[in-house]
Design a protein around this motif. Sequence first.
Motif, PDB file in Angstrom:
ATOM      1  N   LEU A  27      33.090 -34.527   2.917  1.00  0.00           N
ATOM      2  CA  LEU A  27      32.032 -34.654   2.139  1.00  0.00           C
ATOM      3  C   LEU A  27      30.928 -35.671   2.785  1.00  0.00           C
ATOM      4  N   THR A  28      31.166 -36.698   3.207  1.00  0.00           N
ATOM      5  CA  THR A  28      30.139 -37.783   4.066  1.00  0.00           C
ATOM      6  C   THR A  28      29.407 -37.065   5.116  1.00  0.00           C
ATOM      7  N   LEU A  29      30.191 -36.056   5.978  1.00  0.00           N
ATOM      8  CA  LEU A  29      29.441 -35.435   7.083  1.00  0.00           C
ATOM      9  C   LEU A  29      28.458 -34.723   6.566  1.00  0.00           C
ATOM     10  N   VAL A  30      28.819 -33.758   5.609  1.00  0.00           N
ATOM     11  CA  VAL A  30      27.879 -32.655   4.783  1.00  0.00           C
ATOM     12  C   VAL A  30      26.708 -33.543   4.195  1.00  0.00           C
ATOM     13  N   MET A 167      29.147 -36.078  19.111  1.00  0.00           N
ATOM     14  CA  MET A 167      28.030 -36.823  19.754  1.00  0.00           C
ATOM     15  C   MET A 167      26.837 -35.955  18.693  1.00  0.00           C
ATOM     16  N   LEU A 168      26.922 -34.416  18.788  1.00  0.00           N
ATOM     17  CA  LEU A 168      26.066 -33.968  18.089  1.00  0.00           C
ATOM     18  C   LEU A 168      26.096 -34.371  16.486  1.00  0.00           C
ATOM     19  N   VAL A 169      27.444 -34.523  16.143  1.00  0.00           N
ATOM     20  CA  VAL A 169      27.466 -34.666  14.827  1.00  0.00           C
ATOM     21  C   VAL A 169      26.996 -36.185  14.376  1.00  0.00           C
ATOM     22  N   ARG A 170      27.119 -37.104  15.320  1.00  0.00           N
ATOM     23  CA  ARG A 170      26.428 -38.408  15.174  1.00  0.00           C
ATOM     24  C   ARG A 170      24.979 -38.343  15.228  1.00  0.00           C
ATOM     25  N   ALA A 171      24.507 -37.597  16.168  1.00  0.00           N
ATOM     26  CA  ALA A 171      22.981 -37.592  16.218  1.00  0.00           C
ATOM     27  C   ALA A 171      22.448 -36.910  14.841  1.00  0.00           C
ATOM     28  N   GLY A 172      23.082 -35.819  14.425  1.00  0.00           N
ATOM     29  CA  GLY A 172      22.514 -35.282  13.277  1.00  0.00           C
ATOM     30  C   GLY A 172      22.651 -36.269  12.063  1.00  0.00           C
ATOM     31  N   ALA A 173      23.615 -37.134  11.989  1.00  0.00           N
ATOM     32  CA  ALA A 173      23.826 -38.117  10.739  1.00  0.00           C
ATOM     33  C   ALA A 173      22.800 -38.864  11.009  1.00  0.00           C
ATOM     34  N   SER A 174      22.466 -39.410  12.189  1.00  0.00           N
ATOM     35  CA  SER A 174      21.444 -40.830  12.333  1.00  0.00           C
ATOM     36  C   SER A 174      20.210 -40.209  12.202  1.00  0.00           C
ATOM     37  N   VAL A 231      30.211 -43.679  -1.091  1.00  0.00           N
ATOM     38  CA  VAL A 231      28.986 -44.589  -1.488  1.00  0.00           C
ATOM     39  C   VAL A 231      29.623 -46.034  -0.806  1.00  0.00           C
ATOM     40  N   ILE A 232      30.777 -46.392  -1.119  1.00  0.00           N
ATOM     41  CA  ILE A 232      31.151 -47.566  -0.697  1.00  0.00           C
ATOM     42  C   ILE A 232      31.359 -47.717   0.978  1.00  0.00           C
ATOM     43  N   GLY A 233      31.672 -46.712   1.553  1.00  0.00           N
ATOM     44  CA  GLY A 233      31.762 -46.889   3.103  1.00  0.00           C
ATOM     45  C   GLY A 233      30.394 -46.443   3.724  1.00  0.00           C
ATOM     46  N   GLY A 234      29.699 -45.724   2.966  1.00  0.00           N
ATOM     47  CA  GLY A 234      28.200 -45.621   3.816  1.00  0.00           C
ATOM     48  C   GLY A 234      28.094 -43.956   3.944  1.00  0.00           C
ATOM     49  N   ILE A 235      26.861 -43.398   3.696  1.00  0.00           N
ATOM     50  CA  ILE A 235      26.658 -41.797   3.798  1.00  0.00           C
ATOM     51  C   ILE A 235      26.696 -41.513   5.328  1.00  0.00           C
ATOM     52  N   GLY A 236      27.270 -40.734   5.804  1.00  0.00           N
ATOM     53  CA  GLY A 236      27.434 -40.143   7.139  1.00  0.00           C
ATOM     54  C   GLY A 236      28.056 -40.672   8.065  1.00  0.00           C
ATOM     55  N   PHE A 300      29.368 -49.207   6.131  1.00  0.00           N
ATOM     56  CA  PHE A 300      29.152 -48.865   7.613  1.00  0.00           C
ATOM     57  C   PHE A 300      28.053 -47.672   7.397  1.00  0.00           C
ATOM     58  N   PRO A 301      26.959 -47.697   6.997  1.00  0.00           N
ATOM     59  CA  PRO A 301      25.917 -46.644   6.956  1.00  0.00           C
ATOM     60  C   PRO A 301      25.782 -46.213   8.311  1.00  0.00           C
ATOM     61  N   ALA A 302      25.600 -44.712   8.336  1.00  0.00           N
ATOM     62  CA  ALA A 302      25.247 -44.121   9.746  1.00  0.00           C
ATOM     63  C   ALA A 302      23.915 -44.148  10.098  1.00  0.00           C
ATOM     64  N   ARG A 303      23.060 -44.475   9.188  1.00  0.00           N
ATOM     65  CA  ARG A 303      21.491 -44.559   9.361  1.00  0.00           C
ATOM     66  C   ARG A 303      21.162 -46.075   9.150  1.00  0.00           C
TER      67      ARG A 303
END
Length: 304
Positions: A27-30, A167-174, A231-236, A300-303
């Motif tokens: 869910l958080t990746l989506v 790497m692509l997933v993290r790039a897309g999330a950031s 929400v607690i952990g950080g989106i993405g 731990f927000p991704a962005r």
Amino acid sequence: MPATLLLEQSLNGLQFGLMLFLLAAGLTLVFGIMDMINLAHGSLYMIGAYFMASFAQATGSFWLGLPLALIATAIVGALLEISLLRRLYGRDHLTQVLATFAVILIANELVRIVWGSQPVLLNAELSGPVTLPGGMPYASYRLAIIAVGAVVAVLLYLLVTKTRVGMLVRAGASNREMAVAMGVNIRRLFTVVFALGAALCALAGAMLGPIFAVQVGMGENILILAFVVIVIGGIGSVRGALVGALLVGIVDTSGRAFLPLFFSLFLPPQFASAAGPAVASILIYLLMAVVLYFRPQGLFPARG
């Protein structure tokens, strides 16, 4: 407080937290990559549990049916993303909520048509207790859930941090726009991520099926907890999803176990048994409020 009770509830909280992580990770990746509010995520959890019940019955083995259920649910998730959700990425969040809520209703009715309205029985092959250090008996299947959840968490961490796909997933999330500018096939990435999230949902539904009832609408309540987790952990953030899931699992399980004991010190037993679970259900939202007060973007927000 007996040490055995504390150990037992800690293990229960760990088990529940790891299963919440399987839901929340997808869910958080989506949400983080696609900026997509997908209320139908819980329906994939339900469909995975029903697939698991069917394949376990067809093969005669819980563990043989498990990979088949994961593959089938991943295919359903990919088809859902290609056919419907792909058309919602550019829409506002209200449109996404309404459309995916409609998917929940459709999925519930399809499940009723295929499997019926009555709960479906799903038996695990590990049913006996094992004796932990200190002489405490504990259900072997719950230990299997903890082991499976921990292994998947490690594998998902390695996938996200050590591979090109990660790497692509993290790039897309950031920064999704920059990822597209660098030549990432964002449509294919979205489909892969959504199928992976659907498979994780199916794993959670399959593992929790023998503990909870496999029934229509089983995904709605646990979906709320999954949103609390991200929400607690950080989106993405997959790391945030893991930490948030463990916190929610331990707080929820410990509250339901220990608050009735606490209230029984100064309330009649019937009131204590009713007040304990009610207050415990509030604790996770209080935890979320406290985290958001000090860390508005999550732990731990991704962005950013």
